[in-house]
Every structure is written in structure tokens, then in C-alpha cells.
Design an enzyme around this catalytic site. Structure first.
Site, PDB file in Angstrom:
ATOM      1  N   ARG A  57      14.286   3.782 -13.723  1.00 20.18           N
ATOM      2  CA  ARG A  57      13.569   2.776 -12.924  1.00 20.18           C
ATOM      3  C   ARG A  57      13.333   1.516 -13.745  1.00 20.18           C
ATOM      4  NH1 ARG A  57       8.435   4.228  -9.306  1.00 20.18           N
ATOM      5  NH2 ARG A  57       7.522   5.060 -11.228  1.00 20.18           N
ATOM      6  N   LYS A 117       8.848   6.646  -2.713  1.00 15.94           N
ATOM      7  CA  LYS A 117       7.828   6.153  -1.776  1.00 15.94           C
ATOM      8  C   LYS A 117       7.852   4.628  -1.680  1.00 15.94           C
ATOM      9  CE  LYS A 117       4.433   7.973  -4.128  1.00 15.94           C
ATOM     10  NZ  LYS A 117       5.236   8.554  -5.216  1.00 15.94           N
ATOM     11  N   ARG A 152       8.334   0.517 -16.878  1.00 17.27           N
ATOM     12  CA  ARG A 152       6.892   0.747 -16.839  1.00 17.27           C
ATOM     13  C   ARG A 152       6.465   1.674 -17.970  1.00 17.27           C
ATOM     14  NH1 ARG A 152       5.538   2.371 -10.696  1.00 17.27           N
ATOM     15  NH2 ARG A 152       4.187   3.807 -11.811  1.00 17.27           N
ATOM     16  N   ARG A 183       2.395  13.202 -15.101  1.00 18.69           N
ATOM     17  CA  ARG A 183       2.187  12.708 -13.738  1.00 18.69           C
ATOM     18  C   ARG A 183       2.644  13.743 -12.721  1.00 18.69           C
ATOM     19  NH1 ARG A 183       5.249   7.306 -13.882  1.00 18.69           N
ATOM     20  NH2 ARG A 183       4.495   7.024 -11.755  1.00 18.69           N
ATOM     21  N   ARG A 240      -4.242  10.048  -2.668  1.00 18.97           N
ATOM     22  CA  ARG A 240      -3.623  10.911  -3.675  1.00 18.97           C
ATOM     23  C   ARG A 240      -4.478  12.135  -3.967  1.00 18.97           C
ATOM     24  NH1 ARG A 240      -0.353   6.822  -6.408  1.00 18.97           N
ATOM     25  NH2 ARG A 240       1.148   7.836  -7.793  1.00 18.97           N
TER      26      ARG A 240
HETATM   27  P1  ADP Z   1       7.881   6.075  -6.085  1.00 22.10           P
HETATM   28  O1  ADP Z   1       7.265   4.865  -5.437  1.00 22.10           O
HETATM   29  O2  ADP Z   1       7.778   7.307  -5.239  1.00 22.10           O
HETATM   30  O3  ADP Z   1       7.371   6.301  -7.476  1.00 22.10           O
HETATM   31  P2  ADP Z   1      10.352   4.478  -6.263  1.00 22.10           P
HETATM   32  O4  ADP Z   1      10.604   4.015  -4.873  1.00 22.10           O
HETATM   33  O5  ADP Z   1       9.827   3.486  -7.233  1.00 22.10           O
HETATM   34  O6  ADP Z   1       9.443   5.817  -6.233  1.00 22.10           O
HETATM   35  O7  ADP Z   1      11.709   5.116  -6.821  1.00 22.10           O
HETATM   36  C1  ADP Z   1      11.790   5.643  -8.148  1.00 22.10           C
HETATM   37  C2  ADP Z   1      13.144   5.263  -8.754  1.00 22.10           C
HETATM   38  O8  ADP Z   1      14.182   5.963  -8.081  1.00 22.10           O
HETATM   39  C3  ADP Z   1      13.461   3.771  -8.631  1.00 22.10           C
HETATM   40  O9  ADP Z   1      14.212   3.397  -9.776  1.00 22.10           O
HETATM   41  C4  ADP Z   1      14.322   3.702  -7.368  1.00 22.10           C
HETATM   42  O10 ADP Z   1      15.226   2.600  -7.402  1.00 22.10           O
HETATM   43  C5  ADP Z   1      15.055   5.037  -7.401  1.00 22.10           C
HETATM   44  N1  ADP Z   1      15.283   5.628  -6.075  1.00 22.10           N
HETATM   45  C6  ADP Z   1      14.466   5.551  -4.977  1.00 22.10           C
HETATM   46  N2  ADP Z   1      15.013   6.236  -3.924  1.00 22.10           N
HETATM   47  C7  ADP Z   1      16.185   6.760  -4.375  1.00 22.10           C
HETATM   48  C8  ADP Z   1      17.227   7.572  -3.763  1.00 22.10           C
HETATM   49  N3  ADP Z   1      17.135   7.988  -2.494  1.00 22.10           N
HETATM   50  N4  ADP Z   1      18.272   7.925  -4.546  1.00 22.10           N
HETATM   51  C9  ADP Z   1      18.356   7.511  -5.841  1.00 22.10           C
HETATM   52  N5  ADP Z   1      17.424   6.749  -6.477  1.00 22.10           N
HETATM   53  C10 ADP Z   1      16.353   6.375  -5.756  1.00 22.10           C
HETATM   54  P1  ADP Z   2       4.441   6.103  -8.531  1.00 19.36           P
HETATM   55  O1  ADP Z   2       4.848   5.230  -7.378  1.00 19.36           O
HETATM   56  O2  ADP Z   2       5.514   6.197  -9.543  1.00 19.36           O
HETATM   57  O3  ADP Z   2       3.936   7.440  -8.124  1.00 19.36           O
HETATM   58  P2  ADP Z   2       2.159   4.396  -8.602  1.00 19.36           P
HETATM   59  O4  ADP Z   2       2.600   3.008  -8.841  1.00 19.36           O
HETATM   60  O5  ADP Z   2       1.856   4.798  -7.192  1.00 19.36           O
HETATM   61  O6  ADP Z   2       3.234   5.369  -9.228  1.00 19.36           O
HETATM   62  O7  ADP Z   2       0.881   4.723  -9.455  1.00 19.36           O
HETATM   63  C1  ADP Z   2       0.848   4.487 -10.838  1.00 19.36           C
HETATM   64  C2  ADP Z   2      -0.481   4.989 -11.393  1.00 19.36           C
HETATM   65  O8  ADP Z   2      -1.561   4.257 -10.780  1.00 19.36           O
HETATM   66  C3  ADP Z   2      -0.812   6.447 -11.110  1.00 19.36           C
HETATM   67  O9  ADP Z   2      -0.223   7.318 -12.061  1.00 19.36           O
HETATM   68  C4  ADP Z   2      -2.342   6.442 -11.205  1.00 19.36           C
HETATM   69  O10 ADP Z   2      -2.774   6.383 -12.554  1.00 19.36           O
HETATM   70  C5  ADP Z   2      -2.688   5.094 -10.577  1.00 19.36           C
HETATM   71  N1  ADP Z   2      -2.917   5.221  -9.125  1.00 19.36           N
HETATM   72  C6  ADP Z   2      -2.206   4.630  -8.132  1.00 19.36           C
HETATM   73  N2  ADP Z   2      -2.699   4.957  -6.921  1.00 19.36           N
HETATM   74  C7  ADP Z   2      -3.740   5.794  -7.146  1.00 19.36           C
HETATM   75  C8  ADP Z   2      -4.655   6.493  -6.323  1.00 19.36           C
HETATM   76  N3  ADP Z   2      -4.581   6.420  -4.972  1.00 19.36           N
HETATM   77  N4  ADP Z   2      -5.603   7.266  -6.912  1.00 19.36           N
HETATM   78  C9  ADP Z   2      -5.699   7.349  -8.241  1.00 19.36           C
HETATM   79  N5  ADP Z   2      -4.864   6.731  -9.088  1.00 19.36           N
HETATM   80  C10 ADP Z   2      -3.890   5.953  -8.560  1.00 19.36           C
END
Ligand code: ADP
Ligand code: ADP
Ligand code: ZN
Length: 214
Positions: free
Chosen positions: A127, A13, A160, A171, A88
């Protein structure tokens, strides 16, 4: 253009939201980034959020909704935004809808990045994040030029706390229970754009642009 990003933790995302924000010259608003900045800054909000985040739980809706409603009312968001990590839960989606309705507005697309659970732990364990500028890397799929150093700003990259495998499994289960129902919620409103998140980052981005008609 108002876009929200749906998908499991690690689905990509943030990666795609940054690209969309750049493509459409609109802000990328990540609630996770906002919470992490507050934790780093030692604010009251950060103190309240940290325990939930470390445990892989969601921060309570009441700490999130007003924050986002205020953020999207700011000047830089007048032409739209990409919401990453919000909503979420169903109550969060309802709060967003109510706030937009008051202004006669609506979300344009809910981009759902589909990645099976099996691929998620691998994504998360690789990541690496820059706490200075917010850039995100992957040690295999998107490696920085110098190991553990941010390409953009030169800061040292970190893993992280909530990307440890035990927390990732938590999660994922929170995602399935609380966030996945949003796909149906937005499906009912005809806003969902499904993309295959297992492809490489460029291919995922191309699919999103194609499906939102760019
Ligand atoms: P999210 O915001 O949904 O948690 P991220 O964008 O941070 O996800 O991506 C999670 C991890 O996977 C990061 O280390 C990112 O560089 C990697 N990643 C994101 N998109 C892809 C993809 N299409 N293929 C492989 N790795 C990816
Ligand atoms: P990822 O991109 O890997 O899914 P985020 O950076 O979006 O992780 O979120 C990390 C953490 O921050 C979540 O696991 C949750 O604890 C908190 N968080 C982020 N956005 C929200 C939301 N909209 N509602 C509740 N908790 C949130
Ligand atoms: Zn950086």
C-alpha cells in the site's frame, strides 16, 4: 443511503468506500483519514491518537464516537454517507445506533469485505498513500502511473507507519478481538452484505453494487 464498511485492515474498505461514495454522491467518511489529518495538523486530537495508531491499537472509543456523530450531522451528509473504519467496537456501534435512533434513522447496509489473514500482509506491504489528497495505491494491484507519485495531485506517496509487517500483525489481532464481533451485531439486525474481497477491485465493486440492489 447509509453504508458502513466492515473488514480487516487492508481488506479494501477505503478503496470500495471511495467508489460507493462517488456512485451515490454521498461523502466518504474515514476515521483513519480524520485521525491522520489531525496528526499532520498537530492538533490535540492528533497528539492523543498517534501513540495508539503507531502501536496498531484502537484509539479509545471516547475520542472517536462524538467526532463521528458530529460529522454525520453535517449538511453534506443529509442524504447519507459511507462510513469507513467506524464502528470498530461494539460500544461504537451502539453509539452510532443511539445517535441515529434519535433522528428516527438507521444504517442501511453493513458491507463486510472478506479477505483471509494470509492475503492481508501482502496488501499492506504494497500500500502507498498520498497524504495530500488521500488517494491510495498498491505497487502491484493498483500502481500509480509514475512510481511513488500520486496520479491525482502529483504529491510524493508514502508508506504508512502502521503498515509495517509487525504492526499489521497487531492490527489483525485487534481486528479479530474487537471488530469482527460487529459482523454478528449487524447480522442480528439483518444488515450484513458479505462480499468476496479476494477478487480484483472492479469485481469486488460489482459484487457490492449487485448485492445492495443497484
Ligand atoms: P482498508 O481501507 O480496508 O485498509 P485499502 O482500500 O486501503 O484497505 O486497501 C489496502 C491495499 O490493498 C491498498 O494498497 C489497495 O490499493 C489494495 N487493494 C484494495 N482492494 C484490492 C483488491 N480487491 N485486490 C488487490 N489489492 C487491493
Ligand atoms: P485501515 O483502513 O488500514 O484498517 P484505518 O485508516 O481505518 O486503517 O485506521 C488506522 C488506525 O486509526 C487504526 O489502526 C486505529 O488506530 C485508528 N482508528 C481508525 N478508526 C478508528 C475507530 N473507529 N476506533 C478506534 N481507532 C480507530
Ligand atoms: Zn494525491
Amino acid at each position: 443511503m447509509k453504508v458502513i464498511m466492515l473488514g480487516a485492515p487492508g481488506a479494501g474498505k477505503g478503496t470500495q468506500a471511495k467508489r460507493l461514495a462517488q456512485e451515490f454522491s454521498i461523502p466518504h467518511i474515514s476515521t483513519g483519514d480524520i485521525f491522520r489529518a489531525n496528526i499532520k495538523g498537530g492538533t490535540e486530537l492528533g497528539k492523543k491518537a498517534q501513540g495508539y495508531m503507531d502501536a496498531g491499537q484502537l484509539v479509545p472509543d471516547e475520542l472517536v464516537c462524538d467526532l463521528v456523530v458530529d460529522r454525520i450531522a453535517q449538511e453534506d451528509a443529509r442524504n447519507g454517507y459511507v462510513l469507513d473504519g467506524f464502528p470498530r467496537t461494539i460500544p461504537q456501534a451502539e453509539a452510532l445506533e443511539a445517535a441515529l435512533k434519535k433522528k428516527g434513522e438507521n444504517v442501511d447496509y453493513a458491507v463486510n469485505i472478506d479477505v483471509p489473514d494470509e492475503a492481508i500482509v501482502d496488501r499492506m506491504s504494497g500500500r502507498r498513500a498520498c497524504t495530500n489528497c488521500g488517494a491510495t495505491y498498491h505497487i502491484v494491484y493498483n500502481a500509480p502511473k509514475i512510481a511513488d507519485v500520486c496520479d491525482v495531485c502529483g504529491n510524493k506517496l508514502i508508506i504508512r507507519d502502521d503498515d509495517k509487517p509487525e504492526t499489521v500483525l497487531n492490527r489483525l489481532s485487534v481486528y479479530h478481538k474487537q471488530t469482527q464481533p460487529l459482523i454478528d451485531y449487524y447480522e442480528e439486525r439483518g444488515l450484513v452484505v458479505n462480499v468476496d474481497g479476494t477478487k480484483d477491485m472492479d469485481a469486488v465493486f460489482a459484487e457490492i453494487l449487485e448485492k445492495i440492489g443497484k
